[in-house]
Design an enzyme around this catalytic site. Structure first.
Site, mmCIF file in Angstrom:
data_model
loop_
_atom_site.group_PDB
_atom_site.id
_atom_site.type_symbol
_atom_site.label_atom_id
_atom_site.label_comp_id
_atom_site.label_asym_id
_atom_site.label_seq_id
_atom_site.Cartn_x
_atom_site.Cartn_y
_atom_site.Cartn_z
ATOM 1 C CB CYS A 94 21.491 19.965 -10.534
ATOM 2 S SG CYS A 94 23.084 20.655 -10.144
ATOM 3 C CB CYS A 131 30.394 15.646 -9.166
ATOM 4 S SG CYS A 131 30.510 15.011 -7.589
ATOM 5 C CB CYS A 174 22.642 20.751 -6.433
ATOM 6 S SG CYS A 174 22.306 21.789 -4.982
#
Length: 144
Positions: free
Chosen positions: A87, A94, A15
């Site tokens: 999230c 990412c 996250c």
């Protein structure tokens, strides 16, 4: 965390801050996965584990002493069976894990963004814990 001869799937939860959702997911999978997984969590911009995260996990009798916020960058070369973002911001930002077998997205609301009294904020943390726990249990049952 290299998969050196181990047949145990490895899971990395990501996250933004590694302060709430990914920490909850880690502990809940450690609990419900019953040694069937090697589990870690990390954040894009790691902070400190939120005290309310610890509190809602400890309410369930789950250990939190091993939790600490970590960044994703040192883990990029590691082998993970699953990289799971928890999230939307982490999903969008990412980095690529070249050695990950699967990448999943489980978006949950950010309990740390909750406003109000401590009891109101705690209620939001509990609700998010419940949502994450339901997802983890379902995922484990279908044979992740």
């Amino acid at each position: 965390m290299k998969e050196e001869g181990m047949n145990v799937p490895s899971v990395l939860f990501i996250c933004t801050g590694n302060t709430a959702r990914s920490q909850m997911a880690q502990v809940l999978l450690e609990h419900h996965g019953a040694e069937r997984f090697r589990v870690m969590s990390a954040g894009l911009e790691p902070g400190e584990v939120n005290p309310l995260t610890r509190q809602v996990l400890e309410e369930r009798g789950l250990p939190t002493g091993h939790l600490q916020a970590k960044g994703v960058r040192p883990l990029l070369g590691e082998h993970f069976t699953y990289v799971i973002t928890v999230c939307d911001r982490a999903e969008q930002n990412c980095p690529i894990f070249p050695h990950a077998s699967y990448r999943l997205s489980w978006a949950f609301p950010d309990p740390a963004a909750a406003q109000g009294s401590e009891e109101e904020r705690l209620a939001v943390f509990r609700q998010v814990r419940e949502e994450i726990e339901a997802k983890v249990q379902s995922w484990v049952q279908v044979g992740a």
